[in-house]
Design an enzyme around this catalytic site. Sequence first.
Site, PDB file in Angstrom:
ATOM      1  N   GLY A  46     -45.264  32.518 -70.689  1.00  0.00           N
ATOM      2  CA  GLY A  46     -43.806  32.480 -69.871  1.00  0.00           C
ATOM      3  C   GLY A  46     -42.390  32.677 -70.002  1.00  0.00           C
ATOM      4  O   GLY A  46     -41.722  32.482 -69.730  1.00  0.00           O
ATOM      5  N   SER A  47     -42.798  33.720 -71.299  1.00  0.00           N
ATOM      6  CA  SER A  47     -41.395  34.182 -71.880  1.00  0.00           C
ATOM      7  C   SER A  47     -40.684  35.269 -70.980  1.00  0.00           C
ATOM      8  O   SER A  47     -39.495  35.052 -70.936  1.00  0.00           O
ATOM      9  CB  SER A  47     -41.435  34.471 -72.994  1.00  0.00           C
ATOM     10  OG  SER A  47     -42.194  35.776 -73.234  1.00  0.00           O
ATOM     11  N   ASN A  48     -41.405  35.958 -70.273  1.00  0.00           N
ATOM     12  CA  ASN A  48     -40.784  36.444 -69.496  1.00  0.00           C
ATOM     13  C   ASN A  48     -39.882  36.155 -68.318  1.00  0.00           C
ATOM     14  O   ASN A  48     -39.367  36.269 -67.617  1.00  0.00           O
ATOM     15  CB  ASN A  48     -42.094  37.657 -68.891  1.00  0.00           C
ATOM     16  CG  ASN A  48     -41.588  38.596 -69.813  1.00  0.00           C
ATOM     17  OD1 ASN A  48     -40.628  39.229 -69.717  1.00  0.00           O
ATOM     18  ND2 ASN A  48     -42.914  38.841 -70.373  1.00  0.00           N
ATOM     19  N   MET A  86     -52.608  37.773 -66.330  1.00  0.00           N
ATOM     20  CA  MET A  86     -53.684  37.909 -66.022  1.00  0.00           C
ATOM     21  C   MET A  86     -55.503  38.693 -65.603  1.00  0.00           C
ATOM     22  O   MET A  86     -55.896  38.025 -65.755  1.00  0.00           O
ATOM     23  CB  MET A  86     -54.628  37.549 -67.010  1.00  0.00           C
ATOM     24  CG  MET A  86     -53.153  37.762 -68.886  1.00  0.00           C
ATOM     25  SD  MET A  86     -52.858  39.179 -68.793  1.00  0.00           S
ATOM     26  CE  MET A  86     -51.514  39.060 -70.411  1.00  0.00           C
ATOM     27  N   ARG A  87     -54.144  38.803 -63.763  1.00  0.00           N
ATOM     28  CA  ARG A  87     -55.891  39.268 -62.846  1.00  0.00           C
ATOM     29  C   ARG A  87     -54.986  40.230 -62.755  1.00  0.00           C
ATOM     30  O   ARG A  87     -53.659  40.442 -62.141  1.00  0.00           O
ATOM     31  CB  ARG A  87     -55.722  38.004 -62.133  1.00  0.00           C
ATOM     32  CG  ARG A  87     -56.366  36.911 -62.084  1.00  0.00           C
ATOM     33  CD  ARG A  87     -56.701  35.502 -61.283  1.00  0.00           C
ATOM     34  NE  ARG A  87     -57.486  34.599 -62.401  1.00  0.00           N
ATOM     35  CZ  ARG A  87     -58.188  34.275 -61.739  1.00  0.00           C
ATOM     36  NH1 ARG A  87     -59.365  35.295 -61.647  1.00  0.00           N
ATOM     37  NH2 ARG A  87     -59.053  33.496 -62.942  1.00  0.00           N
ATOM     38  N   ASN A 124     -44.740  44.387 -61.646  1.00  0.00           N
ATOM     39  CA  ASN A 124     -45.405  43.523 -63.091  1.00  0.00           C
ATOM     40  C   ASN A 124     -44.924  43.925 -63.960  1.00  0.00           C
ATOM     41  O   ASN A 124     -44.075  45.351 -63.827  1.00  0.00           O
ATOM     42  CB  ASN A 124     -46.734  44.379 -62.691  1.00  0.00           C
ATOM     43  CG  ASN A 124     -47.164  43.572 -63.999  1.00  0.00           C
ATOM     44  OD1 ASN A 124     -47.806  42.867 -64.374  1.00  0.00           O
ATOM     45  ND2 ASN A 124     -48.135  44.552 -64.292  1.00  0.00           N
ATOM     46  N   HIS A 154     -45.316  45.451 -68.302  1.00  0.00           N
ATOM     47  CA  HIS A 154     -46.319  45.455 -69.155  1.00  0.00           C
ATOM     48  C   HIS A 154     -46.040  46.007 -70.088  1.00  0.00           C
ATOM     49  O   HIS A 154     -45.205  46.462 -69.854  1.00  0.00           O
ATOM     50  CB  HIS A 154     -47.339  47.243 -68.471  1.00  0.00           C
ATOM     51  CG  HIS A 154     -48.608  47.692 -68.968  1.00  0.00           C
ATOM     52  ND1 HIS A 154     -49.968  46.887 -68.874  1.00  0.00           N
ATOM     53  CD2 HIS A 154     -48.889  48.262 -69.995  1.00  0.00           C
ATOM     54  CE1 HIS A 154     -50.704  46.960 -69.716  1.00  0.00           C
ATOM     55  NE2 HIS A 154     -49.863  48.315 -70.155  1.00  0.00           N
TER      56      HIS A 154
HETATM   57  C1  GAR Z   1     -46.369  39.943 -71.843  1.00  0.00           C
HETATM   58  O1  GAR Z   1     -46.513  40.876 -72.702  1.00  0.00           O
HETATM   59  C2  GAR Z   1     -46.626  40.998 -70.753  1.00  0.00           C
HETATM   60  O2  GAR Z   1     -46.139  42.490 -71.162  1.00  0.00           O
HETATM   61  C3  GAR Z   1     -48.238  41.355 -71.069  1.00  0.00           C
HETATM   62  O3  GAR Z   1     -48.235  40.316 -71.312  1.00  0.00           O
HETATM   63  C4  GAR Z   1     -47.295  38.627 -71.678  1.00  0.00           C
HETATM   64  C5  GAR Z   1     -46.868  37.732 -71.213  1.00  0.00           C
HETATM   65  O4  GAR Z   1     -46.013  36.827 -71.811  1.00  0.00           O
HETATM   66  N1  GAR Z   1     -48.594  41.593 -69.642  1.00  0.00           N
HETATM   67  C6  GAR Z   1     -49.680  42.032 -69.571  1.00  0.00           C
HETATM   68  O5  GAR Z   1     -50.385  42.804 -70.917  1.00  0.00           O
HETATM   69  C7  GAR Z   1     -50.299  42.639 -68.296  1.00  0.00           C
HETATM   70  N2  GAR Z   1     -51.012  43.961 -68.102  1.00  0.00           N
HETATM   71  P1  GAR Z   1     -45.271  36.134 -71.136  1.00  0.00           P
HETATM   72  O6  GAR Z   1     -46.437  34.869 -70.560  1.00  0.00           O
HETATM   73  O7  GAR Z   1     -44.699  35.074 -72.333  1.00  0.00           O
HETATM   74  O8  GAR Z   1     -44.496  36.609 -70.301  1.00  0.00           O
END
Ligand code: GAR
Length: 201
Positions: free
Chosen positions: A12-14, A90-91, A107, A109
Amino acid sequence: MSSIAVLVSGRGSNLQAIIDSIENGYLKAEISAVISDVEKAYALERARKHGIKAFFIDPRKFPSRELYEQEVLKVLIDNDVELVLLAGYMRILGKTLLEAYRNRILNIHPALLPAFPGLHAQKQAFGHGVKVAGCTVHFVDESLDGGPIILQRCVEVKEDDTAETLADRILEQEHKIYPEAVKLFVENRLCIEGRKVRIIS
Ligand code: GAR
């Protein structure tokens, strides 16, 4: 004020970057719900720490994706959600959510789409030997990471990079462009024209 839901599966850093942007006044929006398909996702913890409603919805309890998404949709509707953010969720979304929130799901990516869609994008890019990597915020549609692109940011690959150091620098940029893209959305400054997203200045 726009009501946002964030769908997460992991650390969940984003999500945190969005929370911080709201708390420091950059984003005029509120997060009405954080929903995870993973019970132990640290993102749920982050939400609770900030007094945000956090929901774990267990996909294994539902016989189909459609029924699972109907449950997610119920939370979105109950909380008057206008915009859905996928942040490390991730779904792959099915038609229940896509149709209910057409052009209202974003989203992030960790690659410069359309290169390296799918899982482990940073590793894919590093393994391919790219000299420039990066990240993309896009609208979500039926395709895999293929919806109209809102913002992208490049990250140069250094000679001494590993897949991990590269992923870390990409993540720093993710934390910048996701709040920027959300701000554009909530200010009604995004206009989808076919494959292109025009940014109204
Ligand atoms: C992030 O790097 C995001 O871009 C990626 O998962 C990570 C989640 O990090 N998403 C994907 O790969 C989607 N296809 P976070 O939980 O720290 O935000």
